[in-house]
Design a protein around this motif. Structure first.
Motif, PDB file in Angstrom:
ATOM      1  N   GLN A 112     -30.287   2.960 -33.229  1.00  0.00           N
ATOM      2  CA  GLN A 112     -28.880   2.694 -32.918  1.00  0.00           C
ATOM      3  C   GLN A 112     -28.747   1.421 -32.083  1.00  0.00           C
ATOM      4  OE1 GLN A 112     -27.954   6.619 -31.201  1.00  0.00           O
ATOM      5  NE2 GLN A 112     -26.302   6.771 -32.703  1.00  0.00           N
ATOM      6  N   GLU A 116     -26.750  -1.991 -33.084  1.00  0.00           N
ATOM      7  CA  GLU A 116     -25.675  -2.494 -32.230  1.00  0.00           C
ATOM      8  C   GLU A 116     -25.934  -3.930 -31.787  1.00  0.00           C
ATOM      9  OE1 GLU A 116     -25.336   0.403 -29.093  1.00  0.00           O
ATOM     10  OE2 GLU A 116     -24.594   1.945 -30.487  1.00  0.00           O
ATOM     11  N   THR A 136     -27.756   1.875 -41.079  1.00  0.00           N
ATOM     12  CA  THR A 136     -26.458   2.363 -40.611  1.00  0.00           C
ATOM     13  C   THR A 136     -26.056   3.603 -41.406  1.00  0.00           C
ATOM     14  OG1 THR A 136     -25.832   0.104 -40.044  1.00  0.00           O
ATOM     15  CG2 THR A 136     -24.056   1.712 -40.208  1.00  0.00           C
ATOM     16  N   LEU A 139     -28.177   6.608 -40.396  1.00  0.00           N
ATOM     17  CA  LEU A 139     -27.701   7.202 -39.141  1.00  0.00           C
ATOM     18  C   LEU A 139     -26.424   8.006 -39.359  1.00  0.00           C
ATOM     19  CD1 LEU A 139     -28.399   4.400 -36.518  1.00  0.00           C
ATOM     20  CD2 LEU A 139     -29.651   6.520 -36.890  1.00  0.00           C
ATOM     21  N   LYS A 143     -25.941  11.931 -38.434  1.00  0.00           N
ATOM     22  CA  LYS A 143     -24.846  12.429 -37.597  1.00  0.00           C
ATOM     23  C   LYS A 143     -24.069  13.543 -38.284  1.00  0.00           C
ATOM     24  CE  LYS A 143     -24.190   8.152 -35.019  1.00  0.00           C
ATOM     25  NZ  LYS A 143     -23.337   6.966 -34.810  1.00  0.00           N
TER      26      LYS A 143
END
Length: 166
Positions: A112, A116, A136, A139, A143
């Motif tokens: 992450q 970012e 991305t 992830l 989630k």
């Protein structure tokens, strides 16, 4: 020709940068015993197999057969049973046709943070096989509760990439 258990032990030991003496000491056996295993003169005692496999980073089945355990399929974990995303890991394996094997274990928060910061994971890892993988999206799937072997890619050249999240 199939790889013998002795050759497998020798190769796995070398991958861990262990000398025969180190492995022998860890298992409380003689260095000669390890040498005999690796030269296929004898086999490790059955009582040693779990410890030997653990030290070499494989299952007992993989140690004996040479076949890697098949990762479970992707499952969707209900929200109430999910791990906190901060506690999850992404395991990446890359096997090239030249015989290179790369195994990477990364905490999800590290991935992450890299995203970012705008870092491209393939640039960070130096591995072009990861170039077209959208971390991305991986992830986002994590989630939403997806765990398991999320990505399996085999290139035209025969290189293999697996991404497993747990």
């Amino acid at each position: 020709m199939n790889e013998t258990i002795g050759k497998r032990i020798a190769n796995l030991r070398k991958e861990k940068n262990l000398k025969q003496d180190n492995l022998a000491e860890m298992l409380n056996v003689s260095p000669q015993a390890v040498s005999k295993w690796e030269n296929d003169l004898t086999c490790p005692d059955i009582s040693i197999l779990p410890s030997l496999a653990k030290i070499l980073g494989v299952s007992v089945d993989e140690l004996l057969s040479g076949k890697q355990e098949i990762e479970p399929v992707v499952t969707l974990v209900p929200e109430e049973k999910r791990k906190d995303i901060k506690e999850m890991m992404i395991r990446i394996t890359v096997e090239s046709v030249e015989g290179d094997k790369v195994r990477i274990n990364l905490p999800v928060p590290l991935i992450q943070a890299a995203i970012e910061m705008g870092l491209d994971i393939s640039e960070v890892s130096g591995n072009n096989n990861l170039k077209n993988i959208d971390f991305t999206k991986i992830l986002e799937m994590a989630k939403k509760g997806a765990v398991g072997n999320l990505v399996e890619v085999e290139s035209a050249e025969g290189d293999k990439v697996n991404i497993f999240i747990e």
